[in-house]
Design a protein around this motif. Structure first.
Motif, short mmCIF file in Angstrom:
data_model
loop_
_atom_site.label_atom_id
_atom_site.label_comp_id
_atom_site.label_asym_id
_atom_site.label_seq_id
_atom_site.Cartn_x
_atom_site.Cartn_y
_atom_site.Cartn_z
N PHE A 123 0.84 -1.19 0.00
CA PHE A 123 0.00 0.00 0.00
C PHE A 123 0.87 1.24 0.00
O PHE A 123 2.06 1.19 0.32
N SER A 124 0.27 2.36 -0.39
CA SER A 124 0.93 3.66 -0.37
C SER A 124 -0.02 4.68 0.22
O SER A 124 -1.21 4.69 -0.11
N VAL A 125 0.52 5.54 1.08
CA VAL A 125 -0.27 6.56 1.75
C VAL A 125 0.57 7.82 1.80
O VAL A 125 1.79 7.77 1.95
N THR A 126 -0.09 8.97 1.66
CA THR A 126 0.61 10.26 1.77
C THR A 126 0.09 11.01 2.98
O THR A 126 -1.12 11.20 3.14
N PHE A 127 1.01 11.43 3.84
CA PHE A 127 0.68 12.24 5.01
C PHE A 127 0.94 13.71 4.67
O PHE A 127 1.98 14.03 4.10
N VAL A 128 0.00 14.56 5.03
CA VAL A 128 0.13 16.00 4.79
C VAL A 128 -0.13 16.74 6.10
O VAL A 128 -0.87 16.26 6.95
N PRO A 129 0.48 17.92 6.27
CA PRO A 129 0.27 18.66 7.51
C PRO A 129 -1.14 19.24 7.57
O PRO A 129 -1.74 19.56 6.55
N GLN A 130 -1.64 19.36 8.78
CA GLN A 130 -2.94 19.98 9.00
C GLN A 130 -2.82 21.48 8.78
O GLN A 130 -1.87 22.11 9.24
N VAL A 131 -3.75 22.05 8.03
CA VAL A 131 -3.72 23.49 7.77
C VAL A 131 -4.89 24.14 8.48
O VAL A 131 -5.92 23.51 8.73
N GLU A 132 -4.73 25.40 8.79
CA GLU A 132 -5.79 26.15 9.45
C GLU A 132 -6.91 26.42 8.45
O GLU A 132 -6.67 26.65 7.27
N ASP A 133 -8.13 26.38 8.94
CA ASP A 133 -9.29 26.68 8.09
C ASP A 133 -9.28 28.16 7.73
O ASP A 133 -9.13 29.02 8.57
N GLU A 134 -9.43 28.41 6.45
CA GLU A 134 -9.52 29.78 5.96
C GLU A 134 -10.78 29.91 5.14
O GLU A 134 -11.25 28.94 4.55
N GLU A 135 -11.33 31.10 5.10
CA GLU A 135 -12.53 31.34 4.31
C GLU A 135 -12.21 31.24 2.83
O GLU A 135 -11.24 31.82 2.36
N VAL A 136 -13.03 30.50 2.11
CA VAL A 136 -12.89 30.38 0.67
C VAL A 136 -14.20 30.85 0.07
O VAL A 136 -15.26 30.31 0.36
N ASP A 137 -14.15 31.87 -0.77
CA ASP A 137 -15.36 32.44 -1.36
C ASP A 137 -15.75 31.71 -2.62
O ASP A 137 -14.98 31.62 -3.57
N ALA A 167 -0.62 16.26 12.64
CA ALA A 167 -0.49 17.51 13.36
C ALA A 167 0.74 17.46 14.26
O ALA A 167 1.18 16.38 14.67
N GLU A 168 1.28 18.60 14.53
CA GLU A 168 2.37 18.76 15.49
C GLU A 168 3.60 17.91 15.18
O GLU A 168 4.19 17.31 16.07
N GLU A 169 3.97 17.80 13.92
CA GLU A 169 5.21 17.13 13.51
C GLU A 169 5.27 15.65 13.89
O GLU A 169 6.35 15.08 14.02
N THR A 170 4.10 15.01 14.09
CA THR A 170 4.05 13.60 14.47
C THR A 170 3.13 12.84 13.53
O THR A 170 2.00 13.25 13.29
N LEU A 171 3.63 11.72 13.02
CA LEU A 171 2.82 10.83 12.18
C LEU A 171 2.33 9.68 13.04
O LEU A 171 3.12 8.99 13.67
N ASP A 172 1.02 9.48 13.08
CA ASP A 172 0.43 8.37 13.83
C ASP A 172 -0.11 7.36 12.82
O ASP A 172 -0.98 7.69 12.02
N PHE A 173 0.41 6.14 12.87
CA PHE A 173 0.07 5.13 11.88
C PHE A 173 -1.08 4.22 12.29
O PHE A 173 -1.53 3.41 11.49
N ARG A 174 -1.56 4.29 13.51
CA ARG A 174 -2.54 3.32 14.01
C ARG A 174 -3.76 3.21 13.10
O ARG A 174 -4.11 2.13 12.63
#
Length: 180
Positions: free
Chosen positions: A84-98, A114-121
């Motif tokens: 399998f292959s999975v991509t982890f991306v950082p959590q971004v803050e919600d911003e208004e999109v019009d 989040a917070e520079e930690t990858l949780d694989f569980r």
């Protein structure tokens, strides 16, 4: 089953995990209600490659699972081995999109960290579930159960007479569609 981003030195890290069913609470719950029962250990080999804040994970799992056959209902054990292959991306803050539709990470098949930690569980648990066949068979030649008496036809023959299949389209068999 966590990795800090700072531990991915040189952009690549290889990890191996040997897990038990107690490491995956959702799978444990499924096993208690007649779902697939994973036998210990479940082995995961992961190769993490970091590019900026994105982390690509190429993995392979090996596990043994006890299932119920979809034809004869007997328990059997099956070895599953999947990549399998999975991509982890950082959590971004919600911003208004019009007036635009924003795709969520789940929509794109990405896993948010989040917070520079990858949780694989959760990811590994999901991969174990996806490795199980939808209609498991104890053998390709499984004959299943007799629809009349319910005997397992793999173990014993029954004396039931086979009824013709009630196919509603058999009435169309005698029609000649080539008439002009």
């Amino acid at each position: 089953m966590q990795v800090e981003l700072k531990d991915i030195k040189g952009g690549v890290l290889e990890q191996e995990y040997s897990c038990s069913l107690t490491d995956f609470p959702d799978l444990n719950m499924l096993a208690q209600v007649d779902g697939p029962k994973y036998l210990d250990p479940q082995v995961f080999k992961l190769r993490l490659q970091r590019t900026g804040k994105f982390v690509e994970v190429d993995g392979h799992l090996d596990a043994v699972v006890r299932l119920n056959c979809g034809r004869c209902l007997q328990d059997f054990e099956k070895t599953v081995s999947e990549s399998f292959s999975v991509t982890f991306v950082p959590q971004v803050e919600d911003e208004e999109v019009d007036d635009e539709v924003e795709l969520e990470a789940d929509d794109l098949g990405l896993v948010v960290y989040a917070e520079e930690t990858l949780d694989f569980r959760d990811t590994l648990q999901e991969q174990l579930l996806m490795a199980v066949p939808i209609k498991p068979l104890c053998a390709k030649t499984c004959q299943g159960l007799c629809p009349e008496c319910g005997k397992n036809l793999n173990i014993e023959k029954c004396s039931c007479t086979k009824k013709p299949f009630n196919n509603k389209f058999t009435a169309l068999a005698g029609i000649d569609f080539k008439k002009t």
